[in-house]
Structure formats: structure tokens, C-alpha cells
Design a protein around this motif. Structure first.
Motif, PDB file in Angstrom:
ATOM      1  N   VAL A 218       0.648  -1.011   0.181  1.00  0.00           N
ATOM      2  CA  VAL A 218       0.124  -0.008   0.133  1.00  0.00           C
ATOM      3  C   VAL A 218       0.987   0.833   0.059  1.00  0.00           C
ATOM      4  O   VAL A 218       0.520   2.607  -0.613  1.00  0.00           O
ATOM      5  CB  VAL A 218      -0.788   0.313   1.109  1.00  0.00           C
ATOM      6  N   ARG A 219       2.149   1.575   1.196  1.00  0.00           N
ATOM      7  CA  ARG A 219       3.003   2.216   0.936  1.00  0.00           C
ATOM      8  C   ARG A 219       3.128   3.118  -1.019  1.00  0.00           C
ATOM      9  O   ARG A 219       3.594   3.816  -0.956  1.00  0.00           O
ATOM     10  CB  ARG A 219       4.229   1.984   2.289  1.00  0.00           C
ATOM     11  N   TRP A 220       3.494   1.479  -0.962  1.00  0.00           N
ATOM     12  CA  TRP A 220       4.549   1.519  -2.859  1.00  0.00           C
ATOM     13  C   TRP A 220       3.415   2.639  -3.078  1.00  0.00           C
ATOM     14  O   TRP A 220       3.789   3.356  -4.240  1.00  0.00           O
ATOM     15  CB  TRP A 220       4.651   0.165  -3.276  1.00  0.00           C
ATOM     16  N   LEU A 225       1.092   6.577  -6.874  1.00  0.00           N
ATOM     17  CA  LEU A 225      -0.485   7.622  -6.875  1.00  0.00           C
ATOM     18  C   LEU A 225      -1.210   8.719  -6.841  1.00  0.00           C
ATOM     19  O   LEU A 225      -1.452   9.535  -7.051  1.00  0.00           O
ATOM     20  CB  LEU A 225      -1.547   6.210  -6.605  1.00  0.00           C
ATOM     21  N   GLU A 226      -0.407   8.776  -5.170  1.00  0.00           N
ATOM     22  CA  GLU A 226      -0.630  10.302  -4.429  1.00  0.00           C
ATOM     23  C   GLU A 226      -0.151  11.235  -4.203  1.00  0.00           C
ATOM     24  O   GLU A 226       1.337  11.443  -4.690  1.00  0.00           O
ATOM     25  CB  GLU A 226      -0.991   9.699  -2.891  1.00  0.00           C
ATOM     26  N   SER A 231      -0.651  11.850   3.073  1.00  0.00           N
ATOM     27  CA  SER A 231      -2.402  12.334   2.888  1.00  0.00           C
ATOM     28  C   SER A 231      -2.999  12.272   2.513  1.00  0.00           C
ATOM     29  O   SER A 231      -3.369  12.723   1.376  1.00  0.00           O
ATOM     30  CB  SER A 231      -2.591  13.856   3.195  1.00  0.00           C
ATOM     31  N   PRO A 232      -2.597  10.458   2.508  1.00  0.00           N
ATOM     32  CA  PRO A 232      -3.384  10.173   1.055  1.00  0.00           C
ATOM     33  C   PRO A 232      -5.140  10.370   0.692  1.00  0.00           C
ATOM     34  O   PRO A 232      -5.357  10.315   1.738  1.00  0.00           O
ATOM     35  CB  PRO A 232      -3.451   8.415   1.525  1.00  0.00           C
ATOM     36  N   LYS A 233      -5.682  10.506  -0.756  1.00  0.00           N
ATOM     37  CA  LYS A 233      -6.808  10.657  -0.612  1.00  0.00           C
ATOM     38  C   LYS A 233      -7.616   9.425  -1.480  1.00  0.00           C
ATOM     39  O   LYS A 233      -8.879   9.241  -0.965  1.00  0.00           O
ATOM     40  CB  LYS A 233      -7.383  11.880  -1.555  1.00  0.00           C
TER      41      LYS A 233
END
Length: 247
Positions: A218-220, A225-226, A231-233
Motif C-alpha cells: 500500500v505504501r508503494w 498514485l497520491e 495525506s492519501p486521498k
């Protein structure tokens, strides 16, 4: 015939792995040190690599790191072999780009299951939803039902058949497991998915509850992407539960 590169410095182990893979219908090439493994990967273009971490000269982590930097080997599935209980090695292996790992000692069936799962997902990812929706569909001459071609969610466009991802007009380079995880999250957008659900449905077998694997991937994805990974959306954490994709 699928070609698999096995890199390990234990002659008995490498012979056993090669024998079992060959009995299962794979072509196997082998190397016993990191540099030789790296050269064979570049020369032979294997479909999958089984790579020990502890190797003479160049260790498996550095081999993996270098393979991920090169266009021809950037997306080849890699299974890393690690010592029992060596969690740091497993996490670092995922960090540098491995798709999976097997802890020594391991059984023949476990390794074969993981090889098959990675090769299957490298061909095209099929989620539980796709399996159920395409069971009665007509097939092509090869008997393969292609998944629905494109997923669109917010700034993302995912070409499932071509295994391509475009985000905000830019094509992203994702490793096989990153692509599978993102596709599964997008297919289930708006639904909170636990780490165990993601392990079961994306990795496709019992992953012994090692949920850090999901967190690393997920971090990758967030980094790629973000707009602000801190501060992921798009891929949001639901504390104490898991993750949800919101478009």
C-alpha cells in the motif's frame, strides 16, 4: 514452457528446487551467486525468479534492487527465500521489490503454489468478482476469459488486459503484485477491506497472517498514485481494520 531462474548457494537445495519445478513442467536455469544470477536474469529473460537473500558476493537484496531498476526485468515476479523467523529480511525484500517470499525450510507444495499464483497473476489478474461473473461466459480458442477491459476511478484508468495503469495522464510502472492489489481495491471501491481479506484475495493463499506485506505494498502504491503520499486521498487507512479505495 515457462522459464524459472533459481538463485541459491546451497547445491542440495537448488537441485531439489530445480527437480520439483521441472517435474511440474517448468524449464529451470540456476545460479549459485548473486552476480551470476543477475547476469542470467538479464540474458535469459525468465518468467519468474526464485532468489535467496544470503548469497556470496552480491546478496539477493541487491540483485532484486538492480533487477527492478532495469526495464527488461522491472516487472518479472520474484520470490525471495529467507531464513526462518528473519522478519527484517522479509520486510526489506518487499521494500526492494520482491513480490513474495518463502521461509526456509519450506515444503515442495508451498513453493509450487506460490510460483503458480505469481505466474497466473502475471498473465492477467482475476478477482473473485471476475471468476463468478465470467464462469458462464463464452471463451476464446485458448479457453481464457479476458477480464473487463478497463476500470476508471477518479484520476485512474486501469487497462486490465494490458496490465497498464494511467494516473492523471501519466502511465505508471507497477510490479505485478502492486497492479493486482490496486485493481482489487478499485474493483471494491468504497468497501473497507481488512488486511486478511486483501492477503486472501490478492495473494491467493494463506499468507500466515503477515499483514505487513499489505502495508508495504500500500505504501508503494501511495507513493506512485497520491499527490501527497503522507495525506492519501485515494487509498485510505481505516484504523484497526484495513484499507478502502475512495475515488
Amino acid at each position: 514452457m515457462r522459464k524459472i531462474l533459481v538463485v541459491d548457494d546451497e547445491a542440495v537445495l537448488i537441485e531439489a528446487i530445480a527437480y520439483n519445478l521441472e517435474q511440474s513442467g517448468y524449464q529451470v536455469i540456476t545460479a549459485m551467486d548473486g552476480m551470476s544470477g543477475l547476469e542470467l536474469a538479464r540474458k535469459e529473460n525468465p518468467d519468474l525468479i526464485v532468489l535467496d537473500i544470503m548469497l556470496p558476493g552480491m546478496d539477493g537484496l541487491e540483485v532484486c534492487r538492480q533487477l527492478r531498476r532495469e526495464d527488461r526485468t522491472a516487472t518479472v515476479p520474484i520470490i525471495m527465500l529467507t531464513a526462518k523467523g528473519d522478519e527484517i529480511d522479509r520486510v526489506v525484500g518487499l521494500e526492494v521489490g520482491a513480490d513474495d517470499y518463502v521461509t526456509k525450510p519450506f515444503g515442495r507444495r508451498e513453493l509450487l503454489a506460490r510460483v503458480r499464483a505469481l505466474l497466473r497473476r502475471a498473465d492477467y489478474p482475476v478477482s473473485l468478482e471476475d471468476r463468478s461473473s465470467t464462469q458462464d461466459a463464452s471463451t476464446d480458442k485458448g479457453g481464457i476469459v479476458p477480464p473487463r477491459s478497463e476500470l476508471v476511478a477518479g484520476p485512474l484508468r486501469i487497462d486490465q488486459a494490458g496490465r497498464r495503469v494511467n494516473c492523471r495522464g501519466q502511465e505508471l510502472e507497477l510490479q505485478p503484485k502492486q497492479f493486482d492489489l490496486l485493481t482489487y481495491l478499485v474493483r471494491n471501491r468504497g468497501t473497507v477491506l481488512t488486511r486478511d481479506q486483501l492477503l486472501h484475495n490478492v495473494w491467493g493463499y494463506d499468507y500466515a497472517g503477515d499483514t505487513r506485506t499489505v502495508d508495504v505494498h500500500v505504501r508503494w502504491l501511495r507513493e506512485k498514485l497520491e499527490e501527497d503520499p503522507a495525506s492519501p486521498k485515494l487509498i485510505q487507512t481505516v484504523r484497526g481494520v484495513g484499507y478502502v479505495f475512495r475515488s
